[in-house]
Design a protein around this motif. Structure first.
Motif, PDB file in Angstrom:
ATOM      1  N   UNK A   1     -11.552   9.209   3.114  1.00 53.99           N
ATOM      2  CA  UNK A   1     -10.101   9.236   2.855  1.00 53.99           C
ATOM      3  C   UNK A   1      -9.690  10.414   1.977  1.00 53.99           C
ATOM      4  N   UNK A   2     -10.564  10.823   1.045  1.00 54.32           N
ATOM      5  CA  UNK A   2     -10.186  11.895   0.113  1.00 54.32           C
ATOM      6  C   UNK A   2     -10.715  13.260   0.537  1.00 54.32           C
ATOM      7  N   UNK A   3     -11.360  13.319   1.699  1.00 53.12           N
ATOM      8  CA  UNK A   3     -11.924  14.590   2.157  1.00 53.12           C
ATOM      9  C   UNK A   3     -10.812  15.580   2.499  1.00 53.12           C
ATOM     10  N   UNK A   4     -11.002  16.811   2.077  1.00 54.02           N
ATOM     11  CA  UNK A   4     -10.096  17.895   2.426  1.00 54.02           C
ATOM     12  C   UNK A   4      -8.773  17.846   1.686  1.00 54.02           C
ATOM     13  N   UNK A   5      -7.951  18.840   1.959  1.00 52.30           N
ATOM     14  CA  UNK A   5      -6.643  18.970   1.317  1.00 52.30           C
ATOM     15  C   UNK A   5      -5.725  17.815   1.684  1.00 52.30           C
ATOM     16  N   UNK A   6      -5.765  17.399   2.944  1.00 53.46           N
ATOM     17  CA  UNK A   6      -4.905  16.296   3.381  1.00 53.46           C
ATOM     18  C   UNK A   6      -5.283  14.999   2.683  1.00 53.46           C
ATOM     19  N   UNK A   7      -6.570  14.767   2.486  1.00 53.31           N
ATOM     20  CA  UNK A   7      -7.016  13.569   1.785  1.00 53.31           C
ATOM     21  C   UNK A   7      -6.552  13.553   0.337  1.00 53.31           C
ATOM     22  N   UNK A   8      -6.629  14.688  -0.313  1.00 53.98           N
ATOM     23  CA  UNK A   8      -6.172  14.783  -1.701  1.00 53.98           C
ATOM     24  C   UNK A   8      -4.665  14.576  -1.783  1.00 53.98           C
ATOM     25  N   UNK A   9      -3.950  15.106  -0.806  1.00 55.21           N
ATOM     26  CA  UNK A   9      -2.500  14.925  -0.777  1.00 55.21           C
ATOM     27  C   UNK A   9      -2.146  13.452  -0.594  1.00 55.21           C
ATOM     28  N   UNK A  10      -2.870  12.744   0.291  1.00 61.07           N
ATOM     29  CA  UNK A  10      -2.620  11.309   0.484  1.00 61.07           C
ATOM     30  C   UNK A  10      -2.913  10.535  -0.805  1.00 61.07           C
ATOM     31  N   UNK A  11      -3.998  10.893  -1.490  1.00 55.98           N
ATOM     32  CA  UNK A  11      -4.319  10.230  -2.755  1.00 55.98           C
ATOM     33  C   UNK A  11      -3.229  10.493  -3.795  1.00 55.98           C
ATOM     34  N   UNK A  12      -2.777  11.727  -3.903  1.00 55.89           N
ATOM     35  CA  UNK A  12      -1.717  12.060  -4.860  1.00 55.89           C
ATOM     36  C   UNK A  12      -0.439  11.285  -4.542  1.00 55.89           C
ATOM     37  N   UNK A  13      -0.095  11.182  -3.260  1.00 59.93           N
ATOM     38  CA  UNK A  13       1.104  10.434  -2.871  1.00 59.93           C
ATOM     39  C   UNK A  13       0.967   8.954  -3.201  1.00 59.93           C
ATOM     40  N   UNK A  14      -0.221   8.391  -2.988  1.00 59.32           N
ATOM     41  CA  UNK A  14      -0.445   6.977  -3.303  1.00 59.32           C
ATOM     42  C   UNK A  14      -0.356   6.735  -4.813  1.00 59.32           C
ATOM     43  N   UNK A  15      -0.883   7.661  -5.603  1.00 54.94           N
ATOM     44  CA  UNK A  15      -0.792   7.537  -7.061  1.00 54.94           C
ATOM     45  C   UNK A  15       0.659   7.653  -7.503  1.00 54.94           C
ATOM     46  N   UNK A  16       1.396   8.591  -6.921  1.00 55.18           N
ATOM     47  CA  UNK A  16       2.813   8.746  -7.255  1.00 55.18           C
ATOM     48  C   UNK A  16       3.584   7.462  -6.966  1.00 55.18           C
ATOM     49  N   UNK A  17       3.334   6.862  -5.811  1.00 53.47           N
ATOM     50  CA  UNK A  17       4.007   5.609  -5.448  1.00 53.47           C
ATOM     51  C   UNK A  17       3.668   4.506  -6.444  1.00 53.47           C
ATOM     52  N   UNK A  18       2.392   4.404  -6.835  1.00 53.55           N
ATOM     53  CA  UNK A  18       1.972   3.375  -7.793  1.00 53.55           C
ATOM     54  C   UNK A  18       2.646   3.580  -9.149  1.00 53.55           C
ATOM     55  N   UNK A  19       2.705   4.825  -9.618  1.00 55.51           N
ATOM     56  CA  UNK A  19       3.340   5.112 -10.907  1.00 55.51           C
ATOM     57  C   UNK A  19       4.821   4.769 -10.851  1.00 55.51           C
ATOM     58  N   UNK A  20       5.499   5.218  -9.798  1.00 59.37           N
ATOM     59  CA  UNK A  20       6.933   4.946  -9.684  1.00 59.37           C
ATOM     60  C   UNK A  20       7.215   3.457  -9.575  1.00 59.37           C
ATOM     61  N   UNK A  21       6.376   2.729  -8.848  1.00 55.92           N
ATOM     62  CA  UNK A  21       6.556   1.287  -8.723  1.00 55.92           C
ATOM     63  C   UNK A  21       6.430   0.612 -10.088  1.00 55.92           C
ATOM     64  N   UNK A  22       5.399   0.976 -10.850  1.00 57.81           N
ATOM     65  CA  UNK A  22       5.196   0.377 -12.177  1.00 57.81           C
ATOM     66  C   UNK A  22       6.329   0.758 -13.130  1.00 57.81           C
ATOM     67  N   UNK A  23       6.742   2.017 -13.123  1.00 57.34           N
ATOM     68  CA  UNK A  23       7.839   2.430 -14.000  1.00 57.34           C
ATOM     69  C   UNK A  23       9.127   1.699 -13.654  1.00 57.34           C
ATOM     70  N   UNK A  24       9.369   1.508 -12.379  1.00 58.77           N
ATOM     71  CA  UNK A  24      10.560   0.767 -11.943  1.00 58.77           C
ATOM     72  C   UNK A  24      10.508  -0.668 -12.462  1.00 58.77           C
ATOM     73  N   UNK A  25       9.341  -1.299 -12.387  1.00 56.98           N
ATOM     74  CA  UNK A  25       9.180  -2.669 -12.889  1.00 56.98           C
ATOM     75  C   UNK A  25       9.392  -2.749 -14.397  1.00 56.98           C
ATOM     76  N   UNK A  26       8.821  -1.801 -15.125  1.00 55.42           N
ATOM     77  CA  UNK A  26       8.823  -1.870 -16.585  1.00 55.42           C
ATOM     78  C   UNK A  26      10.091  -1.324 -17.227  1.00 55.42           C
ATOM     79  N   UNK A  27      10.682  -0.317 -16.616  1.00 55.18           N
ATOM     80  CA  UNK A  27      11.818   0.357 -17.267  1.00 55.18           C
ATOM     81  C   UNK A  27      13.097   0.335 -16.440  1.00 55.18           C
ATOM     82  N   UNK A  28      12.967  -0.079 -15.172  1.00 53.37           N
ATOM     83  CA  UNK A  28      14.141  -0.051 -14.299  1.00 53.37           C
ATOM     84  C   UNK A  28      14.424   1.330 -13.742  1.00 53.37           C
TER      85      UNK A  28
END
Length: 181
Positions: A139-166
């Protein structure tokens, strides 16, 4: 100030005292200068808060514009960056290997988003570790894999921030380091 007695030279006690006092003053001045130059010692959390405050007073960390297009943001604020101080280390799904990443984020909003990242760092690190452990080596192989991982981390951070801070606000996730072990 020397006396010759029996072929030996004697130094006067006054000269020895002045020499000792001079050496003491010189070393004390060096110590004081070193203490002054090193500045006050802050804990890591105090240093982060100091950096956030100084960046807001100085107009933020980086010149304005979006990362992709370079256009000025509508509110005129510069892109702000935050780097999580410690790298994340997690096992990968279906593998005995580990991934260690240094994570940084970018926001095009205000300093409050960065303050929320600092305040809720523990929860955000936990979420990011959960995301990383869900990815396999393939899943993390190559540039596309790293981009997918970065996008998934971004989504997780935004979801948590939305829950905690609105309020979310993270536009990009970057890897300062990316080591597969």
């Amino acid at each position: 100030m020397t006396d010759k007695t029996d072929g030996k030279t004697k130094k006067s006690p006054l000269k020895l005292i002045l020499l000792a006092l001079g050496a003491l003053a010189f070393s004390g001045g060096g110590f004081a200068a070193g203490q002054f130059m090193s500045g006050p010692k802050l804990s890591p959390s105090e240093e982060v808060l100091r950096l956030i405050e100084s960046s807001s007073l100085a107009g933020a960390a980086v010149t304005g514009g979006s990362l992709a297009s370079g256009e000025a943001r509508p509110n005129g604020l510069p892109t702000l960056y935050h780097e999580f101080p410690e790298p994340l280390l997690s096992n990968l799904a279906g593998s005995r290997r580990f991934l260690q990443v240094g994570v940084g984020i970018a926001t095009r909003q205000d300093e409050q988003v960065i303050a929320h990242l600092v305040t809720h760092e523990m929860a955000l690190r936990s979420d990011m570790l959960g995301v990383i452990s869900g990815f396999s080596e393939e899943d993390i192989a190559g540039t596309e894999g790293r981009t997918r991982l970065a996008d998934a981390i971004k989504t997780a951070i935004n979801t948590r921030l939305e829950q905690l801070t609105g309020r979310a606000g993270i536009e990009d996730v970057f890897f300062k380091s990316f080591v597969l072990q």
